[in-house]
Design an enzyme around this catalytic site. Structure first.
Site, PDB file in Angstrom:
ATOM      1  N   PRO A 184      77.451 -14.515 -92.918  1.00 36.17           N
ATOM      2  CA  PRO A 184      78.859 -14.911 -92.905  1.00 36.17           C
ATOM      3  C   PRO A 184      79.472 -15.035 -91.523  1.00 36.17           C
ATOM      4  O   PRO A 184      79.250 -14.190 -90.655  1.00 36.17           O
ATOM      5  CB  PRO A 184      79.552 -13.807 -93.718  1.00 36.17           C
ATOM      6  CG  PRO A 184      78.559 -12.704 -93.840  1.00 36.17           C
ATOM      7  CD  PRO A 184      77.211 -13.321 -93.735  1.00 36.17           C
ATOM      8  N   ASN A 185      80.244 -16.083 -91.377  1.00 38.97           N
ATOM      9  CA  ASN A 185      81.047 -16.395 -90.195  1.00 38.97           C
ATOM     10  C   ASN A 185      80.245 -16.883 -88.994  1.00 38.97           C
ATOM     11  O   ASN A 185      80.816 -17.303 -87.987  1.00 38.97           O
ATOM     12  CB  ASN A 185      81.932 -15.208 -89.789  1.00 38.97           C
ATOM     13  CG  ASN A 185      82.922 -14.871 -90.884  1.00 38.97           C
ATOM     14  OD1 ASN A 185      83.607 -15.753 -91.372  1.00 38.97           O
ATOM     15  ND2 ASN A 185      82.983 -13.610 -91.302  1.00 38.97           N
ATOM     16  N   ARG A 237      84.873 -19.583 -81.747  1.00 39.41           N
ATOM     17  CA  ARG A 237      85.798 -18.446 -81.646  1.00 39.41           C
ATOM     18  C   ARG A 237      85.085 -17.281 -80.960  1.00 39.41           C
ATOM     19  O   ARG A 237      83.869 -17.203 -80.962  1.00 39.41           O
ATOM     20  CB  ARG A 237      86.239 -17.971 -83.043  1.00 39.41           C
ATOM     21  CG  ARG A 237      86.987 -18.987 -83.845  1.00 39.41           C
ATOM     22  CD  ARG A 237      88.479 -18.899 -83.566  1.00 39.41           C
ATOM     23  NE  ARG A 237      89.180 -20.055 -84.126  1.00 39.41           N
ATOM     24  CZ  ARG A 237      89.635 -20.122 -85.379  1.00 39.41           C
ATOM     25  NH1 ARG A 237      89.497 -19.109 -86.175  1.00 39.41           N
ATOM     26  NH2 ARG A 237      90.245 -21.211 -85.794  1.00 39.41           N
ATOM     27  N   TYR A 263      80.404 -13.500 -78.631  1.00 33.41           N
ATOM     28  CA  TYR A 263      79.247 -14.223 -79.169  1.00 33.41           C
ATOM     29  C   TYR A 263      78.774 -15.394 -78.314  1.00 33.41           C
ATOM     30  O   TYR A 263      77.846 -16.110 -78.706  1.00 33.41           O
ATOM     31  CB  TYR A 263      79.578 -14.716 -80.589  1.00 33.41           C
ATOM     32  CG  TYR A 263      79.921 -13.588 -81.540  1.00 33.41           C
ATOM     33  CD1 TYR A 263      78.957 -12.666 -81.931  1.00 33.41           C
ATOM     34  CD2 TYR A 263      81.217 -13.429 -82.041  1.00 33.41           C
ATOM     35  CE1 TYR A 263      79.262 -11.632 -82.789  1.00 33.41           C
ATOM     36  CE2 TYR A 263      81.529 -12.394 -82.914  1.00 33.41           C
ATOM     37  CZ  TYR A 263      80.558 -11.504 -83.275  1.00 33.41           C
ATOM     38  OH  TYR A 263      80.863 -10.473 -84.128  1.00 33.41           O
ATOM     39  N   ASN A 316      70.021 -12.872 -89.250  1.00 31.11           N
ATOM     40  CA  ASN A 316      71.259 -12.253 -88.793  1.00 31.11           C
ATOM     41  C   ASN A 316      72.185 -12.234 -90.010  1.00 31.11           C
ATOM     42  O   ASN A 316      72.799 -13.246 -90.348  1.00 31.11           O
ATOM     43  CB  ASN A 316      71.890 -13.031 -87.639  1.00 31.11           C
ATOM     44  CG  ASN A 316      73.122 -12.321 -87.081  1.00 31.11           C
ATOM     45  OD1 ASN A 316      73.660 -11.414 -87.712  1.00 31.11           O
ATOM     46  ND2 ASN A 316      73.560 -12.722 -85.903  1.00 31.11           N
ATOM     47  N   ALA A 362      78.072  -9.428 -91.132  1.00 34.46           N
ATOM     48  CA  ALA A 362      78.670  -8.183 -91.598  1.00 34.46           C
ATOM     49  C   ALA A 362      77.957  -7.599 -92.824  1.00 34.46           C
ATOM     50  O   ALA A 362      78.061  -6.392 -93.091  1.00 34.46           O
ATOM     51  CB  ALA A 362      80.151  -8.405 -91.894  1.00 34.46           C
ATOM     52  N   HIS A 388      75.823  -4.393 -92.653  1.00 37.68           N
ATOM     53  CA  HIS A 388      76.378  -3.038 -92.717  1.00 37.68           C
ATOM     54  C   HIS A 388      76.759  -2.620 -94.139  1.00 37.68           C
ATOM     55  O   HIS A 388      77.166  -1.479 -94.358  1.00 37.68           O
ATOM     56  CB  HIS A 388      77.619  -2.952 -91.815  1.00 37.68           C
ATOM     57  CG  HIS A 388      77.436  -3.652 -90.500  1.00 37.68           C
ATOM     58  ND1 HIS A 388      76.477  -3.267 -89.581  1.00 37.68           N
ATOM     59  CD2 HIS A 388      78.053  -4.744 -89.953  1.00 37.68           C
ATOM     60  CE1 HIS A 388      76.536  -4.085 -88.529  1.00 37.68           C
ATOM     61  NE2 HIS A 388      77.482  -4.980 -88.736  1.00 37.68           N
ATOM     62  N   GLU A 426      65.354  -8.598 -87.917  1.00 41.22           N
ATOM     63  CA  GLU A 426      66.820  -8.641 -87.905  1.00 41.22           C
ATOM     64  C   GLU A 426      67.305  -8.862 -86.472  1.00 41.22           C
ATOM     65  O   GLU A 426      66.821  -8.213 -85.540  1.00 41.22           O
ATOM     66  CB  GLU A 426      67.345  -7.300 -88.436  1.00 41.22           C
ATOM     67  CG  GLU A 426      68.860  -7.195 -88.448  1.00 41.22           C
ATOM     68  CD  GLU A 426      69.337  -5.993 -89.251  1.00 41.22           C
ATOM     69  OE1 GLU A 426      68.851  -5.786 -90.381  1.00 41.22           O
ATOM     70  OE2 GLU A 426      70.167  -5.228 -88.730  1.00 41.22           O
ATOM     71  N   HIS A 462      70.858  -9.374 -84.000  1.00 41.36           N
ATOM     72  CA  HIS A 462      72.305  -9.411 -83.790  1.00 41.36           C
ATOM     73  C   HIS A 462      72.580  -9.908 -82.385  1.00 41.36           C
ATOM     74  O   HIS A 462      71.953  -9.445 -81.425  1.00 41.36           O
ATOM     75  CB  HIS A 462      72.933  -8.025 -83.989  1.00 41.36           C
ATOM     76  CG  HIS A 462      72.727  -7.537 -85.377  1.00 41.36           C
ATOM     77  ND1 HIS A 462      73.403  -8.071 -86.442  1.00 41.36           N
ATOM     78  CD2 HIS A 462      71.869  -6.626 -85.884  1.00 41.36           C
ATOM     79  CE1 HIS A 462      72.982  -7.493 -87.545  1.00 41.36           C
ATOM     80  NE2 HIS A 462      72.041  -6.619 -87.240  1.00 41.36           N
ATOM     81  N   ILE A 463      73.522 -10.807 -82.290  1.00 39.06           N
ATOM     82  CA  ILE A 463      73.869 -11.391 -80.997  1.00 39.06           C
ATOM     83  C   ILE A 463      74.521 -10.328 -80.114  1.00 39.06           C
ATOM     84  O   ILE A 463      74.180 -10.169 -78.946  1.00 39.06           O
ATOM     85  CB  ILE A 463      74.812 -12.596 -81.212  1.00 39.06           C
ATOM     86  CG1 ILE A 463      74.085 -13.676 -82.025  1.00 39.06           C
ATOM     87  CG2 ILE A 463      75.303 -13.161 -79.877  1.00 39.06           C
ATOM     88  CD1 ILE A 463      75.005 -14.736 -82.623  1.00 39.06           C
ATOM     89  N   SER A 464      75.466  -9.615 -80.681  1.00 39.03           N
ATOM     90  CA  SER A 464      76.121  -8.529 -79.940  1.00 39.03           C
ATOM     91  C   SER A 464      75.334  -7.233 -80.134  1.00 39.03           C
ATOM     92  O   SER A 464      74.501  -7.132 -81.049  1.00 39.03           O
ATOM     93  CB  SER A 464      77.557  -8.351 -80.439  1.00 39.03           C
ATOM     94  OG  SER A 464      77.563  -7.950 -81.804  1.00 39.03           O
ATOM     95  N   ARG A 484      79.809  -1.341 -80.437  1.00 37.19           N
ATOM     96  CA  ARG A 484      81.001  -1.842 -81.117  1.00 37.19           C
ATOM     97  C   ARG A 484      81.540  -0.772 -82.076  1.00 37.19           C
ATOM     98  O   ARG A 484      81.237   0.399 -81.937  1.00 37.19           O
ATOM     99  CB  ARG A 484      80.653  -3.153 -81.821  1.00 37.19           C
ATOM    100  CG  ARG A 484      80.138  -4.207 -80.804  1.00 37.19           C
ATOM    101  CD  ARG A 484      79.943  -5.552 -81.425  1.00 37.19           C
ATOM    102  NE  ARG A 484      81.206  -6.106 -81.894  1.00 37.19           N
ATOM    103  CZ  ARG A 484      81.302  -7.179 -82.675  1.00 37.19           C
ATOM    104  NH1 ARG A 484      80.195  -7.817 -83.053  1.00 37.19           N
ATOM    105  NH2 ARG A 484      82.472  -7.621 -83.070  1.00 37.19           N
TER     106      ARG A 484
END
Ligand code: CA2
Length: 142
Positions: free
Chosen positions: A9-10, A17, A22, A71, A74, A77, A95, A97-99, A104
């Site tokens: 998602p997103n 954005r 990102y 990826n 959200a 989690h 898996e 993750h970009i960040s 975080r």
């Protein structure tokens, strides 16, 4: 060699954005470069904002592809269902993750899906996807 990159998602908003978190590249532009760097392998791409669609795709390719780079956004989690899908298939999943999820919010520190993956790469930007592919390539050579 067939690899599927799945974004959750997103992640369709990449490059549009929150560039400070990102980056400013769109995933499509990145994918074009990635494919040109690995002309001998098939790199398919799937993005969905819908949990069940991500699970359907994992099941669809999970017995025929050589690797999945996931990826889950959200859902990483929160989703026991995606974790179960990863556990149920034969294709290894990495898996990404970009960040760096550990730098975080606390709720991002838990990955429900990571324990069912071959490995987890976090915080290395889009390069994480490339590193995951490198791993699958190295594995095949052994
Ligand atoms: O760092 C990652 O790759 C994440 O998987 C990205 C997810 C986040 O929920 C995870 O905790 C970590 C969020 C993806 C949202 O992507 C956007 C991209 C551009 C603009 C807005 C959101």
């Amino acid at each position: 060699m067939k690899i599927l990159i799945i974004n959750g998602p997103n992640l369709n908003l990449l490059g549009k954005r929150e560039p400070e978190i990102y980056g400013s590249a769109s995933f499509e532009a990145f994918l074009k470069i990635l494919r040109s760097q690995y002309p001998k392998i098939t790199i398919d791409y799937y993005q969905s904002n819908v949990e069940g669609e991500l699970i359907n795709k994992i099941q669809e390719v999970g017995f025929s592809y050589d690797g999945i780079v996931l990826n889950g956004g959200a859902y990483t989690h929160t989703s026991v269902a995606i974790a179960d899908a990863i556990a149920a298939i034969e294709t290894p999943v990495i898996e990404v993750h970009i960040s760096n999820i550990y730098r975080r919010e606390e709720y991002r520190h838990i990955s429900l899906t990571g324990k069912n993956c071959a490995g987890v790469i976090t915080g290395l930007g889009l390069n994480g996807y490339k590193l995951a592919i490198e791993h699958f390539l190295g594995k095949e050579a052994l």
